[in-house]
Each structure stands twice: as structure tokens, then as C-alpha cells.
Design a protein around this motif. Structure first.
Motif, PDB file in Angstrom:
ATOM      1  N   PHE B 125     -21.356  80.948  -1.023  1.00  0.00           N
ATOM      2  CA  PHE B 125     -21.132  79.801  -1.923  1.00  0.00           C
ATOM      3  C   PHE B 125     -22.165  80.212  -3.176  1.00  0.00           C
ATOM      4  O   PHE B 125     -23.409  81.075  -2.875  1.00  0.00           O
ATOM      5  N   PHE B 126     -21.924  79.831  -4.153  1.00  0.00           N
ATOM      6  CA  PHE B 126     -22.558  80.013  -5.529  1.00  0.00           C
ATOM      7  C   PHE B 126     -22.022  81.494  -6.138  1.00  0.00           C
ATOM      8  O   PHE B 126     -21.398  82.283  -5.165  1.00  0.00           O
ATOM      9  N   LYS B 132     -24.763  80.534   2.709  1.00  0.00           N
ATOM     10  CA  LYS B 132     -23.747  81.101   3.612  1.00  0.00           C
ATOM     11  C   LYS B 132     -23.050  79.919   4.411  1.00  0.00           C
ATOM     12  O   LYS B 132     -22.062  80.057   5.086  1.00  0.00           O
ATOM     13  N   THR B 133     -23.345  78.781   4.148  1.00  0.00           N
ATOM     14  CA  THR B 133     -22.885  77.706   4.703  1.00  0.00           C
ATOM     15  C   THR B 133     -23.037  76.384   3.762  1.00  0.00           C
ATOM     16  O   THR B 133     -23.615  76.643   2.821  1.00  0.00           O
ATOM     17  N   LEU B 134     -22.053  75.518   3.867  1.00  0.00           N
ATOM     18  CA  LEU B 134     -21.960  74.437   3.062  1.00  0.00           C
ATOM     19  C   LEU B 134     -23.280  73.452   2.821  1.00  0.00           C
ATOM     20  O   LEU B 134     -23.647  73.379   1.937  1.00  0.00           O
ATOM     21  N   PRO B 135     -23.769  73.311   3.977  1.00  0.00           N
ATOM     22  CA  PRO B 135     -25.163  72.376   4.034  1.00  0.00           C
ATOM     23  C   PRO B 135     -26.240  73.387   3.282  1.00  0.00           C
ATOM     24  O   PRO B 135     -26.934  72.731   2.577  1.00  0.00           O
ATOM     25  N   GLN B 136     -26.154  74.615   3.609  1.00  0.00           N
ATOM     26  CA  GLN B 136     -27.108  75.523   2.636  1.00  0.00           C
ATOM     27  C   GLN B 136     -26.657  75.225   1.144  1.00  0.00           C
ATOM     28  O   GLN B 136     -27.840  75.265   0.466  1.00  0.00           O
ATOM     29  N   GLN B 137     -25.540  75.223   1.020  1.00  0.00           N
ATOM     30  CA  GLN B 137     -25.130  75.359  -0.470  1.00  0.00           C
ATOM     31  C   GLN B 137     -25.641  74.012  -1.149  1.00  0.00           C
ATOM     32  O   GLN B 137     -26.294  73.795  -2.323  1.00  0.00           O
ATOM     33  N   VAL B 138     -25.315  72.732  -0.171  1.00  0.00           N
ATOM     34  CA  VAL B 138     -25.992  71.489  -0.761  1.00  0.00           C
ATOM     35  C   VAL B 138     -27.435  71.234  -1.123  1.00  0.00           C
ATOM     36  O   VAL B 138     -27.838  70.840  -1.934  1.00  0.00           O
ATOM     37  N   GLU B 139     -28.163  72.037  -0.091  1.00  0.00           N
ATOM     38  CA  GLU B 139     -29.521  72.030  -0.223  1.00  0.00           C
ATOM     39  C   GLU B 139     -30.140  72.811  -1.502  1.00  0.00           C
ATOM     40  O   GLU B 139     -30.906  72.250  -2.230  1.00  0.00           O
ATOM     41  N   ASP B 140     -29.302  73.879  -1.801  1.00  0.00           N
ATOM     42  CA  ASP B 140     -29.793  74.647  -2.580  1.00  0.00           C
ATOM     43  C   ASP B 140     -29.613  73.890  -4.062  1.00  0.00           C
ATOM     44  O   ASP B 140     -30.370  73.849  -4.909  1.00  0.00           O
ATOM     45  N   ALA B 141     -28.577  73.323  -3.997  1.00  0.00           N
ATOM     46  CA  ALA B 141     -28.163  72.624  -5.445  1.00  0.00           C
ATOM     47  C   ALA B 141     -28.993  71.493  -5.414  1.00  0.00           C
ATOM     48  O   ALA B 141     -29.405  71.122  -6.677  1.00  0.00           O
ATOM     49  N   LEU B 142     -29.220  70.587  -4.470  1.00  0.00           N
ATOM     50  CA  LEU B 142     -30.179  69.418  -4.763  1.00  0.00           C
ATOM     51  C   LEU B 142     -31.529  70.004  -5.270  1.00  0.00           C
ATOM     52  O   LEU B 142     -31.944  69.471  -6.118  1.00  0.00           O
TER      53      LEU B 142
END
Lengths: 248, 375
Positions: B125-126, B132-142
Motif C-alpha cells: 500500500f501507498f 504491507k497490510t491494510l491496518p498498517q496503511q490506515v495507521e500511516d495515513a492517520l
């Protein structure tokens, strides 16, 4: 009553003895892929290689199938140990495989690079992703079927910046590129109920330098195994299959 | 005595009555020990790969609803001004429509916001693959786009009885709110964002037919190799289609490439190193994740920095605008001459016409994905 009880007991003991026999005379055989460029380990990270003859190059993708993996006993008989294995050098999940094999002493390994025609005719969608024949990125096109080998990178003249380098794209497939490999390097033993690991070594420098048909990266930088560049795919398959060895 | 009893009795009645007059408790009861949320599923579209939902974040109707609310709620940002939807708009297939550079009060976002759909088939992601996972992506974006402060966000949500109840319904015991649950819920909603009902899909399903222009754009250009000497296809498929199965219609290769957008004199000359900044390998510098081509008509502006406004510009870039650099993708066989150069006006129209068949209006207008606070 007593007789039938006795018969049952004997049958049970027989079954137990059979199942315990099953476990005997077998061990675990593991094959680990080790990539090299000459004497250097193959790495996709921060590494430029030289062929010692005017070319620098790097790789960023190596994926391939082997099939019909057999072990050669000291009496020259062969044992089938695996139908198909898939290697992706960038993915630790696909850099090795292990199988159950009869214990004993062996003098060599045989396998084929690519998939046999029956395997090549299969559809990845019919297998789970965890199966070697299941969906693998960049390894299948409907019109050419499975790619047996996928090697990508870039080459330039020695000391070059790679800005004007040549892209290397070897997508080798089709039944005509199926190649056999026979390796020996001293005897090895798969212990009873134990484990034996061997390193399957692949030297990419040999692919491009092995006589009698070395591949000039600048003149033949790639193939898609289409009709118009199939000759390069065939040459690459020949060279690739001659670039393996194993070590303990 | 009678009087005393009467008084005591009256007091008891009054106390009992007052007890009844107390406002409803804001305490929402802990979920029952055996409480289970309602399982939700995603239907696998025609000729798409199997869907693997993470075992540690199974979909539930309550989780998806909570995730959808969190996705659209600016409460999660530090000053309650920005939600995920500020930069991921449904009408743009959850891309930013070119507005991400101005919505953030905390400054410009570094790159064009990618669209959000078909995420269940993605591996990175990104643009630079840093999650590498959707929750990681959410955390990073937040954290990076909404200036998220986990403790503050949790505290704000805890003060909202609606959210307190929703978290309990979505995740059961223990009924508390955590950053991890926020990420899981938003991920659940995003996993349901499936786009697979464009005209292209209908053609593949035998329910519609391409016009001649669209047909040529897809079969004779998009899906055809240039060959090593050039002269035929436009060779888009190597990156913008999937080669893992006989008929994988995700139309993405799940990989990283340098598509020749910028000149770089050496490995370290890239202004945006992309994947290389994540892996630390100079041979990865200038590589970015292949963007979605589905819904491309509405996901402009194009490229990671939004430099192209129209699809025509994008096609012309691949035809004649490629720049050389050390990591240009080996598949860009004609980068040395600035592109394949031979696309005719008809070819360019055909490619654009085909790309527009990838617009999925069902997805763009699906009320299940819209802002729940505006309904």
C-alpha cells in the motif's frame, strides 16, 4: 467369540505394524535455492555485478519452476520426490521446499527446469496460491501459459551510470523451453526419520557466459517467448539449465 | 407509631421514585461473554482471484459500519477537520480528484492520493509500498495525513456514546476503544470497496460489447506487446494487467516500476526515491507501485505527483515523453527514444476509449460506500 476377538486383535496389531513401517525408512529432504553471480551471492539490494568483460549489471527479479524432481540412488535407480516446485528469489516463502523421501544414500539429483506439458496446460486459478501451480504474479499469460523462468534486471558498460543501460527481460516459457538437469556432487544421505538439506546453487553469470552459447546482454537483452523472439528463449533455457549445482 | 410508619413509607416511595427519575446511565453494558458480531462477506467478482480476509480481522456488519463512519468522520484528526474522505472521495473512486494538495491544513500531501478499491487483492500500500497490510496503511495515513494522535482520538471517541456502543457491537469483549480497533474497523470498510462492474467487466461477462474503438484499444494496443523491435502493441498489460492466472481481471500487477517519468543522472539523483527510500536499496530508487487503471477516468490527475490532467496526456507521455534514468523499468523497451513513438491519432483515441470502459458507475454511486452522516 474368543476367536473373533483374537482375529480383531491380530488385525489391529497388523495395522499398527504397517503404519509404523510407514514411518520407517523415510526422512525429510529440503532443497534451498542459493543464487550466485560468479563467486558473489545474488542480491537484489544495492548490488552491481560485473562480468569481467566490459559489462556491469544488476538483477531485481528471479522466479522459476522446476518439476519432476528425482533423487538418484547409488545403484542408479531414481526416486520421485516432488512433482513441481516454484522459486521466487525475492520471497522467503518460496526460496526452499521440503519433501518426505526414502532414507538412504544418494549420488545425485535430477529435475527439469519449467513445467511438463501436462502441468503447463493447467490453469493457476484452479489451485490455491500456496500451491506451486497456483496464482503467482508475473508467471502466467493466457496465450503463452506459464512462464518457466522470469529474470529481470539491467546492464550497462562497465563503470556506466545505467542511465543509458539496457533493460534485461527474460520471460521464458512454452513447452519447447522445458529442459532437464542432472546433477551430482558426491554422495549424500537422507537419515532415517531425520532431515537432509542441500543448497541448490544457481550461477546467473554462467547463464550469460557458459560456452558454447553465451548470451550477450546487449545483443539479446530479453525475450517474451513470442514467435519472433523464441530463439532467444530457447537459448536462455539451455544456458539456464546448465547453470545449476548443489552443495551440502 | 402509625404516623412514623407513614412517614417512613412515604420517604421510601420518594427515594424509590427519585431513583426512577435519574437520567439513563451513559454506561453502555459490556458485551455478553458469548457475544458475536454478525459475520459479513464479500462476493468474489467474475474472474477475480479468491478473496483472503485476514484471520485476525474477519468482516462483520457492525465492523464495516463502524469503519465506514470512522472513514468519514473528521473526529479522528487532531483538530477534527480532516477525515479519510477528505482526500478519498467516492466520486473519484476514493482518489482525491486533485484536491489532496490543498485540503490538508497541516500542509500539502507529498503525493497524489491513490484510489481505494479492490484492496483485498493488493499486497503493498501507498505509492512506495511502505505498508504491507491494510491496518498498517490506515495507521500511516492517520498519523501522516490527519496528524493523528492515537490517545486523543481514542479519548474523543470514548466521549461519544454512539461510538462507544458501535465499538462494543463490532468487537465484543472487552468493549474498550483502541487504536488497533480503529484501524481494524476502517480496514473492514475498505475491504468491502470492490469495483468490478464496469463496461469492461460486462464485456468480459458477455453482457455488453466493445465498440470497434474500444476493442482495438484493448486487444490490439493495451494487451499487445511492442515486441523487441516495436511496431505493434502499446504494451500496457505488463504492468496494468495481472499475469497470475488465466483470467485475472484485477488489472494490476502488484509490483513496483520506474515508468520513466523523470530523468535521473545516477542512482541517487531521484527527487522522490519511492520504493528505494523504504528498502534502502539504490536499485529500487525511482520505483513506485503500479497504480490502479480501473476507474482511471475519474482518478485524475495522473502519476504520483498529479502532473497530467487528462488521459490523452498520459497516453502521449508513454508514446513520446519517457525520460531515462538508471532504474527505468526493463519493460520500457523504448525509453531510450522517449517512448514507442508510433501511436497514431486513432491508436491514442482507442486507448483512451478503452480506458473509459473501466469506469464503474455502480461503484462510484453505491450508497453502501457513501458518507453515512449525509443520509
Amino acid at each position: 467369540m474368543n476367536k473373533s476377538f483374537f482375529l480383531s486383535l491380530v488385525s489391529l496389531l497388523f495395522l499398527v505394524s504397517i503404519s509404523s513401517c510407514d514411518k520407517k525408512n523415510k526422512g525429510n529432504f529440503e532443497v534451498k535455492l542459493n543464487g550466485f553471480v560468479g563467486a558473489q551471492p545474488l542480491s537484489f539490494s544495492n548490488t552491481i555485478y560485473s562480468d569481467g568483460a566490459g559489462k556491469d549489471f544488476f538483477f531485481n527479479r528471479l522466479k522459476f519452476y522446476i518439476s519432476e524432481v528425482r533423487l538418484v540412488r547409488t545403484d542408479n535407480t531414481e526416486v520421485d520426490v516432488e512433482d513441481v516446485a516454484y522459486f521466487d528469489y525475492a520471497d522467503n516463502n518460496w526460496k526452499s521446499f521440503s519433501v518426505e523421501a526414502p532414507s538412504g544414500e544418494y549420488k545425485g539429483i535430477k529435475f527439469n527446469v519449467g513445467l511438463n506439458p501436462t502441468q503447463n496446460a493447467t490453469n493457476p486459478d484452479d489451485f490455491k496460491a500456496s500451491d506451486p501451480l497456483g496464482p503467482k504474479d508475473d508467471m502466467f499469460w493466457e496465450w503463452l501459459k506459464h512462464r518457466f523462468i522470469n529474470l529481470e534486471g539491467k546492464a550497462d558498460v562497465s563503470g556506466g551510470s545505467f542511465v543509458n543501460g539496457v533493460g534485461l527481460v527474460y520471460h521464458v516459457g512454452r513447452d519447447t523451453c522445458y529442459r532437464s538437469v542432472s546433477l551430482s556432487n558426491g554422495n549424500f544421505i537422507i537419515p532415517d526419520e531425520g532431515k537432509k538439506s542441500i543448497n541448490l546453487n544457481l550461477d546467473l553469470l554462467k547463464v550469460f557466459k557458459e560456452q558454447p552459447a553465451p548470451i550477450d546482454m546487449f545483443l539479446k537483452p530479453g525475450t517474451q517467448s513470442e514467435d519472433n523472439d523464441l530463439s532467444i528463449a530457447i537459448q536462455f533455457a539451455d544456458q539456464f539449465s546448465k547453470s545449476f549445482s548443489y552443495s551440502e | 407509631m402509625k404516623k412514623l410508619l407513614f412517614l417512613l413509607g412515604s420517604m421510601l416511595v420518594i427515594v424509590f421514585g427519585l431513583q426512577q427519575c435519574k437520567p439513563d446511565s451513559t454506561e453502555i453494558p459490556e458485551p455478553e461473554e458469548n457475544y458475536k458480531s454478525t459475520p459479513d462477506t464479500i462476493k468474489r467478482p467474475f474472474n477475480f482471484p479468491p478473496i483472503n480476509i485476514p484471520v485476525d480481522n474477519p468482516l462483520s456488519k457492525e465492523g464495516v459500519l463502524l469503519g465506514r463512519m470512522l472513514f468519514y468522520d473528521p473526529l479522528l484528526s487532531i483538530d477534527s477537520t480532516i477525515s479519510c474522505a477528505s482526500c478519498h472521495k467516492q466520486e473519484n473512486a476514493f482518489a482525491d480528484g486533485g484536491k489532496a494538495f490543498s485540503t490538508s491544513v497541516f500542509g500539502l500531501t507529498k503525493r497524489n492520493s491513490p484510489p481505494l478499491f479492490n484492496l483485498v487483492w493488493m499486497k503493498d500500500f501507498f505509492w512506495d509500498g511502505r505498508a504491507k497490510t491494510l491496518p498498517q496503511q490506515v495507521e500511516d495515513a492517520l498519523i501522516h495525513e490527519q496528524n493523528f494522535n492515537a490517545a486523543m482520538a481514542v479519548s474523543k471517541l470514548e466521549k461519544d456514546s454512539t461510538y462507544v456502543a458501535l465499538f462494543k457491537k463490532a468487537f465484543g469483549k472487552p468493549g474498550n476503544i483502541t487504536q488497533q480497533k480503529i484501524e481494524k474497523a476502517v480496514s473492514q470498510f475498505m475491504m468491502t470497496l470492490i469495483s468490478a462492474d464496469s463496461k469492461f467487466d460486462k464485456v468480459m461477462r458477455g453482457q455488453a460489447t466493445f465498440t470497434q474503438l474500444e476493442f482495438d484499444g484493448f486487444y490490439n494496443l493495451f494487451m499487445k506487446d511492442t515486441g523487441n523491435v516495436g511496431g505493434f502493441g502499446a504494451d500496457c498489460f505488463h504492468c496494468h494487467a495481472n499475469s497470475s492466472g488465466a483470467s485475472n481481471l484485477t488489472m494490476m500487477d502488484n509490483n513496483f516500476h520506474n515508468n520513466g517519468l523523470d530523468y535521473a543522472a545516477n542512482f541517487n539523483d531521484f527527487t522522490d526515491k519511492g520504493l528505494g527510500a523504504i528498502t534502502g536499496s539504490f536499485t529500487d530508487n525511482g520505483l513506485f507501485r503500479t497504480p490502479h487503471i480501473r476507474n482511471i477516468e475519474v482518478t485524475g490527475p495522473y502519476m504520483r505527483d498529479g502532473r497530467f490532467s487528462t488521459l490523452e496526456e498520459v497516453v502521449e507521455f508513454y508514446n513520446s515523453g519517457l525520460k531515462l534514468s538508471p532504474t527505468v523499468d526493463p519493460q520500457m523497451k523504448f525509453a531510450h527514444q522517449g517512448g514507442i513513438q508510433y501511436l497514431s491519432a486513432y491508436d491514442k483515441q482507442a486507448l483512451v476509449a478503452f480506458m473509459k470502459t473501466l469506469t464503474d458507475t455502480t461503484f462510484l454511486n453505491n450508497p453502501k460506500f457513501s458518507n453515512p452522516f449525509e443520509q
